[in-house]
Scaffold this motif. Sequence first.
Motif, PDB file in Angstrom:
ATOM      1  N   LEU A 351      41.761 -52.659  28.950  1.00 58.79           N
ATOM      2  CA  LEU A 351      41.867 -51.202  28.980  1.00 58.79           C
ATOM      3  C   LEU A 351      41.707 -50.605  27.585  1.00 58.79           C
ATOM      4  O   LEU A 351      42.114 -51.207  26.587  1.00 58.79           O
ATOM      5  CB  LEU A 351      43.218 -50.791  29.567  1.00 58.79           C
ATOM      6  N   PRO A 352      41.140 -49.388  27.503  1.00 58.77           N
ATOM      7  CA  PRO A 352      40.990 -48.729  26.203  1.00 58.77           C
ATOM      8  C   PRO A 352      42.342 -48.304  25.645  1.00 58.77           C
ATOM      9  O   PRO A 352      43.190 -47.777  26.368  1.00 58.77           O
ATOM     10  CB  PRO A 352      40.125 -47.506  26.536  1.00 58.77           C
ATOM     11  N   ALA A 353      42.559 -48.561  24.365  1.00 53.35           N
ATOM     12  CA  ALA A 353      43.834 -48.199  23.729  1.00 53.35           C
ATOM     13  C   ALA A 353      43.656 -48.188  22.230  1.00 53.35           C
ATOM     14  O   ALA A 353      42.791 -48.888  21.686  1.00 53.35           O
ATOM     15  CB  ALA A 353      44.925 -49.192  24.123  1.00 53.35           C
ATOM     16  N   GLY A 354      44.497 -47.385  21.549  1.00 49.98           N
ATOM     17  CA  GLY A 354      44.496 -47.405  20.097  1.00 49.98           C
ATOM     18  C   GLY A 354      45.001 -48.749  19.599  1.00 49.98           C
ATOM     19  O   GLY A 354      44.293 -49.509  18.943  1.00 49.98           O
ATOM     20  N   ARG A 355      46.260 -49.038  19.920  1.00 53.94           N
ATOM     21  CA  ARG A 355      46.826 -50.366  19.654  1.00 53.94           C
ATOM     22  C   ARG A 355      47.478 -50.859  20.944  1.00 53.94           C
ATOM     23  O   ARG A 355      47.898 -50.076  21.785  1.00 53.94           O
ATOM     24  CB  ARG A 355      47.878 -50.302  18.542  1.00 53.94           C
ATOM     25  N   ARG A 356      47.566 -52.172  21.057  1.00 59.46           N
ATOM     26  CA  ARG A 356      48.151 -52.777  22.260  1.00 59.46           C
ATOM     27  C   ARG A 356      49.449 -53.479  21.874  1.00 59.46           C
ATOM     28  O   ARG A 356      49.455 -54.374  21.030  1.00 59.46           O
ATOM     29  CB  ARG A 356      47.161 -53.755  22.897  1.00 59.46           C
ATOM     30  N   ILE A 357      50.538 -53.058  22.516  1.00 56.76           N
ATOM     31  CA  ILE A 357      51.867 -53.580  22.207  1.00 56.76           C
ATOM     32  C   ILE A 357      52.463 -54.156  23.483  1.00 56.76           C
ATOM     33  O   ILE A 357      52.315 -53.589  24.568  1.00 56.76           O
ATOM     34  CB  ILE A 357      52.776 -52.467  21.640  1.00 56.76           C
ATOM     35  N   VAL A 358      53.154 -55.276  23.358  1.00 52.04           N
ATOM     36  CA  VAL A 358      53.764 -55.939  24.512  1.00 52.04           C
ATOM     37  C   VAL A 358      55.277 -55.897  24.371  1.00 52.04           C
ATOM     38  O   VAL A 358      55.827 -56.243  23.322  1.00 52.04           O
ATOM     39  CB  VAL A 358      53.297 -57.401  24.635  1.00 52.04           C
ATOM     40  N   ALA A 359      55.941 -55.458  25.444  1.00 52.68           N
ATOM     41  CA  ALA A 359      57.395 -55.594  25.563  1.00 52.68           C
ATOM     42  C   ALA A 359      57.644 -56.656  26.619  1.00 52.68           C
ATOM     43  O   ALA A 359      57.382 -56.432  27.802  1.00 52.68           O
ATOM     44  CB  ALA A 359      58.027 -54.272  25.960  1.00 52.68           C
ATOM     45  N   LEU A 360      58.112 -57.815  26.202  1.00 52.37           N
ATOM     46  CA  LEU A 360      58.274 -58.959  27.102  1.00 52.37           C
ATOM     47  C   LEU A 360      59.742 -59.286  27.291  1.00 52.37           C
ATOM     48  O   LEU A 360      60.464 -59.533  26.324  1.00 52.37           O
ATOM     49  CB  LEU A 360      57.548 -60.186  26.549  1.00 52.37           C
ATOM     50  N   GLY A 361      60.191 -59.289  28.546  1.00 53.06           N
ATOM     51  CA  GLY A 361      61.530 -59.747  28.871  1.00 53.06           C
ATOM     52  C   GLY A 361      61.514 -61.174  29.369  1.00 53.06           C
ATOM     53  O   GLY A 361      60.453 -61.770  29.612  1.00 53.06           O
ATOM     54  N   ASP A 362      62.682 -61.734  29.552  1.00 53.92           N
ATOM     55  CA  ASP A 362      62.791 -63.108  30.049  1.00 53.92           C
ATOM     56  C   ASP A 362      62.052 -63.270  31.370  1.00 53.92           C
ATOM     57  O   ASP A 362      62.099 -62.388  32.240  1.00 53.92           O
ATOM     58  CB  ASP A 362      64.255 -63.477  30.272  1.00 53.92           C
ATOM     59  N   MET A 363      61.383 -64.393  31.536  1.00 58.28           N
ATOM     60  CA  MET A 363      60.818 -64.806  32.826  1.00 58.28           C
ATOM     61  C   MET A 363      61.710 -65.931  33.349  1.00 58.28           C
ATOM     62  O   MET A 363      61.734 -67.015  32.781  1.00 58.28           O
ATOM     63  CB  MET A 363      59.371 -65.280  32.650  1.00 58.28           C
ATOM     64  N   VAL A 364      62.421 -65.662  34.431  1.00 59.82           N
ATOM     65  CA  VAL A 364      63.460 -66.591  34.872  1.00 59.82           C
ATOM     66  C   VAL A 364      63.009 -67.401  36.071  1.00 59.82           C
ATOM     67  O   VAL A 364      61.907 -67.244  36.587  1.00 59.82           O
ATOM     68  CB  VAL A 364      64.766 -65.829  35.189  1.00 59.82           C
ATOM     69  N   GLN A 365      63.881 -68.304  36.504  1.00 62.07           N
ATOM     70  CA  GLN A 365      63.668 -69.171  37.677  1.00 62.07           C
ATOM     71  C   GLN A 365      62.447 -70.086  37.516  1.00 62.07           C
ATOM     72  O   GLN A 365      61.774 -70.425  38.484  1.00 62.07           O
ATOM     73  CB  GLN A 365      63.536 -68.331  38.953  1.00 62.07           C
ATOM     74  N   LEU A 366      62.161 -70.483  36.276  1.00 60.39           N
ATOM     75  CA  LEU A 366      61.024 -71.363  36.018  1.00 60.39           C
ATOM     76  C   LEU A 366      61.435 -72.821  35.864  1.00 60.39           C
ATOM     77  O   LEU A 366      60.571 -73.684  35.657  1.00 60.39           O
ATOM     78  CB  LEU A 366      60.286 -70.908  34.760  1.00 60.39           C
ATOM     79  N   GLY A 367      62.721 -73.114  35.949  1.00 62.25           N
ATOM     80  CA  GLY A 367      63.170 -74.499  35.847  1.00 62.25           C
ATOM     81  C   GLY A 367      62.746 -75.138  34.541  1.00 62.25           C
ATOM     82  O   GLY A 367      62.813 -74.525  33.469  1.00 62.25           O
ATOM     83  N   ASP A 368      62.263 -76.386  34.635  1.00 64.56           N
ATOM     84  CA  ASP A 368      61.866 -77.131  33.446  1.00 64.56           C
ATOM     85  C   ASP A 368      60.611 -76.562  32.776  1.00 64.56           C
ATOM     86  O   ASP A 368      60.278 -76.944  31.653  1.00 64.56           O
ATOM     87  CB  ASP A 368      61.607 -78.603  33.798  1.00 64.56           C
ATOM     88  N   TYR A 369      59.919 -75.659  33.468  1.00 64.01           N
ATOM     89  CA  TYR A 369      58.692 -75.072  32.918  1.00 64.01           C
ATOM     90  C   TYR A 369      58.983 -73.843  32.061  1.00 64.01           C
ATOM     91  O   TYR A 369      58.066 -73.254  31.500  1.00 64.01           O
ATOM     92  CB  TYR A 369      57.754 -74.694  34.061  1.00 64.01           C
ATOM     93  N   ALA A 370      60.242 -73.455  31.934  1.00 61.57           N
ATOM     94  CA  ALA A 370      60.585 -72.203  31.256  1.00 61.57           C
ATOM     95  C   ALA A 370      60.044 -72.151  29.829  1.00 61.57           C
ATOM     96  O   ALA A 370      59.410 -71.169  29.428  1.00 61.57           O
ATOM     97  CB  ALA A 370      62.097 -72.000  31.258  1.00 61.57           C
ATOM     98  N   GLU A 371      60.288 -73.190  29.041  1.00 60.48           N
ATOM     99  CA  GLU A 371      59.836 -73.152  27.649  1.00 60.48           C
ATOM    100  C   GLU A 371      58.313 -73.166  27.570  1.00 60.48           C
ATOM    101  O   GLU A 371      57.713 -72.344  26.857  1.00 60.48           O
ATOM    102  CB  GLU A 371      60.398 -74.340  26.863  1.00 60.48           C
TER     103      GLU A 371
END
Length: 510
Positions: A351-371
């Motif tokens: 998508l067109p944008a001046g700058r692209r910023i990410v606000a990322l929260g925890d992604m849970v319930q991933l078990g051993d794949y979390a990290e």
Amino acid sequence: MIRLDEFLAATGGRVLGPARAQVFANFAYDSRIVVPGELFLAIVTETGDGHDYIAEACRAGATGIVCQWPQVEVPEGVTCIQVENTQQALSDYARYILAQRGIEVVGITGSVGKTSTKEAVAAVLAQARPAFRSQGSFNGRFGLPVALGRLEEGQDLAVLEMACDGLDEIRHLADITRPRVGVVTRVGHSHLHYFGTPDVIAREKGRLVEALPADGLAVLNYDDRRVRAMAGRTVARVVTYGLDPAADVWGDAVQVSLDGTTLDVHVGDETVRLRIALIGAQHAYTILAAVAVGRAYGLDWDSIARGLEAVRPMPGRTRLLRGAGGSYLLDDSYNAGPESALAALETLRTLPAGRRIVALGDMVQLGDYAEAGHRQVGRRIAEVADGLVTLGDLARIAADEALAAGMAADRVRVTYTAEDATRALESMLQTGDMILLKGSAEARLEYVTRELMAEPERAEELLPRQHRGWAQVRLMRPGRPTWVDIDLAAIAGNVRQMVRRVGPDVEVMA
């Protein structure tokens, strides 16, 4: 709409006292959000007993109560129904009402893309028949039957989303709904905490197509090898969809803009360009699945196009909002897993944008794949974003990985509360910036989105989890890393003082 006679026939329940109300607008499962005229379910679970909230539900306007205990007191004008088990009664009602009314069911499952696919399929089929769709993400062992409380007379087709967080849940949902058509979107890493490996998730999702009859239809994502392999697990006819030309319904020339997603769809010798007002290349699959089902039901291209055009953006699912100070918010805060996060990042990049910023929260319930999952997302953030703000302990792993991948330290902020995340984003924002907000429901990133919106007064309309019940949900952990020093000597002294105060004849239990 729920009729008393049908509910009693389905559940074997009995009315305690006068049957005052005979028809109910919907099921209610939370006394805090009861709408007048609803039938309140006093559900008993490991974490709570709905019988404790019957009085509150009645005060809010519930005209019916479903309970397990005969000692329940309800006000005049409220119908009280006793069943042996309220959860089982709900499943029994769902099974009965679908069979009794002869409703044909289209079931939709997968790790990602279920809700958007359900909305698109239902909108397309509604061009030809009165079609019911389960609202929002009411899709589990409890939620799907609750959704059927809104089923109306005359609707002879139901498009139902089916999710699982335990083994055999899809089998259970298929047993009570008896679908004729099953759509499987994709198998990913969501809920690995419960299932262990993607192969186990695939085995569980495939229960849907196993349940289809010989004259049914399995609609499978050809581009996902685990989903494609489900063709061998059903006696129903199989139609595949995807971006691979080997699929029965395939697409190419995908274009993503601020207005939605378009692509060319190919079926045999026919090619048609179609559009949906959902943002992101992942919605090419949403369109293709809806086309596959629509064509199977005999809809022409014009009807399919009208149905897709009727699909509206949903709260918290890559929904574009105006942000403060001339910025834009790409709100994808409903939920998150590595696959959906990577798809959202690709949308942000496009998508067109001046700058692209990410606000990322925890992604849970991933078990051993979390990290590994958070590190994968962190590396991609470093490639596509100009700034990163993380919220939570797991999201910090993504921040560390983004830094390791070359993202400048002054462009990364690590936070542990919604308030701190909001302040960090506000300090970075400039006119024309676009912020992607992505995290699991537990991260509650909608709090951050609301503070950054140009029109925060529209939060209830535009954001997920805005009703009163969600407003009272709090995480059972500190909002930031917390150290506590415990003085055991002081505790021992306090216990000795307590013993002296209560006297030698009273036992103290710790």
